[in-house]
Design a protein around this motif. Structure first.
Motif, PDB file in Angstrom:
ATOM      1  N   ASN A  53       0.931  -1.214   0.075  1.00 50.24           N
ATOM      2  CA  ASN A  53      -0.009  -0.071  -0.145  1.00 50.24           C
ATOM      3  C   ASN A  53       0.739   1.054   0.038  1.00 50.24           C
ATOM      4  N   TYR A  54       2.073   1.250   0.871  1.00 45.45           N
ATOM      5  CA  TYR A  54       2.868   2.329   0.728  1.00 45.45           C
ATOM      6  C   TYR A  54       3.432   2.517  -0.527  1.00 45.45           C
ATOM      7  N   LYS A  55       3.816   1.479  -1.316  1.00 48.35           N
ATOM      8  CA  LYS A  55       4.507   1.668  -2.545  1.00 48.35           C
ATOM      9  C   LYS A  55       3.558   2.185  -3.586  1.00 48.35           C
ATOM     10  N   ASN A  56       2.309   2.111  -3.381  1.00 48.85           N
ATOM     11  CA  ASN A  56       1.147   2.505  -4.307  1.00 48.85           C
ATOM     12  C   ASN A  56       0.787   3.809  -4.359  1.00 48.85           C
ATOM     13  N   LYS A  57       1.245   4.577  -3.099  1.00 46.37           N
ATOM     14  CA  LYS A  57       0.911   5.985  -2.872  1.00 46.37           C
ATOM     15  C   LYS A  57       1.810   6.912  -3.497  1.00 46.37           C
ATOM     16  N   SER A  58       1.125   8.155  -3.942  1.00 47.29           N
ATOM     17  CA  SER A  58       1.973   9.182  -4.179  1.00 47.29           C
ATOM     18  C   SER A  58       2.561   9.767  -3.027  1.00 47.29           C
ATOM     19  N   LYS A  59       3.788  10.681  -3.343  1.00 47.00           N
ATOM     20  CA  LYS A  59       4.520  11.387  -2.603  1.00 47.00           C
ATOM     21  C   LYS A  59       3.539  12.330  -1.700  1.00 47.00           C
ATOM     22  N   ASP A  65       0.315  12.067  -1.231  1.00 48.50           N
ATOM     23  CA  ASP A  65      -0.636  11.123  -0.544  1.00 48.50           C
ATOM     24  C   ASP A  65       0.043  10.728   1.074  1.00 48.50           C
ATOM     25  N   LEU A  66       1.325  10.412   0.716  1.00 44.97           N
ATOM     26  CA  LEU A  66       2.127   9.790   1.807  1.00 44.97           C
ATOM     27  C   LEU A  66       2.373  10.941   2.910  1.00 44.97           C
ATOM     28  N   ASP A 105      -0.877  11.656   4.729  1.00 47.13           N
ATOM     29  CA  ASP A 105      -1.071  10.586   5.659  1.00 47.13           C
ATOM     30  C   ASP A 105      -0.166  10.806   7.057  1.00 47.13           C
TER      31      ASP A 105
END
Length: 392
Positions: A350-356, A358-359, A362
Motif C-alpha cells: 500500500n505504501y509503494k502504491n501511494k504518491s508522495k 498522499d504519503l 497521511d
C-alpha cells in the motif's frame, strides 16, 4: 525521408540498486546495427538521454561514445531534445560547435522553437525541437497568465511554431510529455499505457496535453512514456524506453520506431525490437518449487527477477536460497491473501502504491491528528517538484 525515432535511454539508471549502464551499452550496440542496416537520414531522440540531471561519469562517457559512433562512424545526424530527467544546460553544452558536425540538441527553452531542416530527393523536411519545460517557465517567457499547466504551455509553444511553419513542406515535431486525445481522464493518464518507472511531471495538477495540437504535423515524435504506443494514429507516437526499467514493463517490447515519409508527407511505420542482455521477469510459487532444477532451468537465470512467494508458513532465508539460483533478484514479496492483508508485506505494498503527496498527507494526519489544509499542500507540492527535478 527515413528517420529512426527513439527516446528515454535513461543512461546511468539504477534499478533496485542494480546499475543498468552495461545493459544499456549492449542495447545501444544493437542500435548501431539497425542504423547501419537501415541507413536513415537521421536519428531522433525524444528526451531523457540521461536518467538524472547530474549524470555519473560512466553515463557521460557512454553517451559521448555513442554519439561519436552514430555521427562520425555511421554518418547519421542526431536530432535530440532534453526530457524531464535531463539537465538542459548540460545537455546542450557547446551546441553551436557540435551542430556543424551533425549533432542537433535542444536543451533550454528560450521562447523560440528552433528547427532543423534536412533534405531528401523530394525537398526539405523540418524538425521542430521542443525541449521539456515546466509550465511556469513558459508563462514567464510568454507573459501569458493563463498558462498554468502542461496543456496550456504546449498549446502556446505549438502556436508559436505555426506562426512561421510552411504547411506546404513536410514537418515533424519532437516533444516530451503526456500527450493524449482523452484529456478528461486525468486519473487514468488519458488512456495512455504508463509504467512505474516514469517520473511524474507535476504534483497536484494535470500533466495531460491535448494531442489535437499536433494534427498539422506529418509526424510527432514523443518521449516520456516507456511503452511504445501510438496516440490516435501512427502520426503521433511514443517510441518507448531503450530497456525495461520496472516490473510494470514486463510485457512491453523494447526497440525503436523507423519512420518512412514519402514526398507527400504520408508515413509508414516499422517497429524494430532491440534484444536485451537480461529481461525483466516475475516468477511466483513456493520456495522449494522455485529452486527446483526442473523449474529454474526455464528462462534465463541471469534475468532481473521479481519473486512472489506463495508459502503459507515461515520461510527460512528465502533471499539467500533464491539468489543462489537467480543472482539478479531485484524484489521479493509474499502473496497477499485475505488472511494476511494486514501483514507487513501488505502495508508495504500500500505504501509503494501511494504518491508522495498522499504519503505526506497521511504523515501529517498521523502527527497532527487533522487534515492537511490547501496552503500546506501547495508548499509541499513545490518541495516535491524540486526534489523530483534533482533526480535520485
Amino acid at each position: 525521408m527515413k528517420f529512426i525515432h527513439t527516446s528515454d535511454w535513461h543512461i546511468g539508471k539504477i534499478v533496485n540498486e542494480f546499475h543498468m549502464t552495461e545493459d544499456q551499452e549492449i542495447a545501444l550496440n544493437e542500435l548501431f546495427n539497425i542504423i547501419e542496416e537501415e541507413k536513415p537520414n537521421a536519428l531522433v531522440i525524444a528526451g531523457d538521454l540521461y536518467d538524472r540531471s547530474v549524470a555519473p561519469v560512466e553515463a557521460i562517457e557512454l553517451l559521448n561514445k555513442v554519439l561519436n559512433k552514430i555521427i562520425i562512424d555511421l554518418n547519421t545526424p542526431v536530432i535530440a531534445i532534453a526530457g524531464n530527467h535531463d539537465s538542459g544546460e548540460r545537455l546542450e553544452f557547446a551546441k553551436a560547435l557540435v551542430r556543424n558536425k551533425g549533432l542537433y540538441i535542444e536543451g533550454i527553452f528560450n521562447g523560440e522553437i528552433n528547427k532543423v531542416t534536412l533534405e531528401d530527393e523530394y525537398g526539405p523536411v523540418n524538425f521542430y525541437l521542443i525541449p521539456y519545460v515546466d509550465p511556469p517557465v513558459v508563462r514567464e517567457i510568454y507573459g501569458y497568465e493563463t498558462i498554468k499547466d502542461h496543456d496550456k504551455a504546449m498549446k502556446a509553444m505549438i502556436e508559436r511554431i505555426k506562426e512561421k511553419m510552411n504547411k506546404s513542406e513536410r514537418n515533424v515535431v519532437i516533444a516530451h510529455g503526456y500527450v493524449t486525445y482523452m484529456t478528461d481522464k486525468v486519473e487514468e493518464k488519458g488512456g495512455l499505457s504508463t509504467s512505474d518507472s516514469e517520473r511524474p511531471l507535476s504534483i497536484g495538477g494535470s500533466e495531460l496535453i491535448n494531442a489535437g495540437y499536433f494534427e498539422d504535423f506529418n509526424y510527432t515524435a514523443l518521449g516520456h512514456l516507456h511503452g511504445p504506443q501510438r496516440v490516435g494514429s501512427e502520426k503521433i507516437r511514443y517510441a518507448g524506453s531503450l530497456l525495461k526499467y520496472s516490473f510494470s514493463e514486463v510485457k512491453q517490447r523494447k526497440g525503436v520506431t523507423i519512420v518512412n515519409m514519402d514526398k507527400y508527407g504520408d508515413i509508414d511505420i516499422e517497429l524494430r525490437n532491440i534484444p536485451m542482455r537480461r529481461d525483466f521477469r516475475i516468477i511466483k510459487g513456493e520456495l522449494n518449487s522455485l529452486i527446483d532444477p526442473s523449474v529454474y532451468r526455464e528462462g534465463n537465470r541471469e534475468d532481473y527477477i521479481k519473486v512472489i512467494l506463495t508459502d503459507e508458513g515461515e520461510v527460512l532465508e528465502p533471499m539467500a536460497k533464491l539468489r543462489a539460483i537467480y543472482p539478479n533478484i531485484m524484489e521479493l514479496s509474499r502473496e497477499v491473501t485475505k488472511g494476511n492483508e494486514e501483514t507487513k508485506v501488505s502495508k508495504e505494498r500500500n505504501y509503494k502504491n501511494k504518491s508522495k503527496m498522499d504519503l505526506f498527507k497521511d504523515f501529517y494526519m498521523d502527527i497532527t491528528g487533522r487534515e492537511c489544509d490547501d496552503k500546506r499542500q501547495q508548499v509541499m507540492e513545490k518541495i516535491i517538484e524540486e526534489v523530483e527535478k534533482g533526480g535520485e
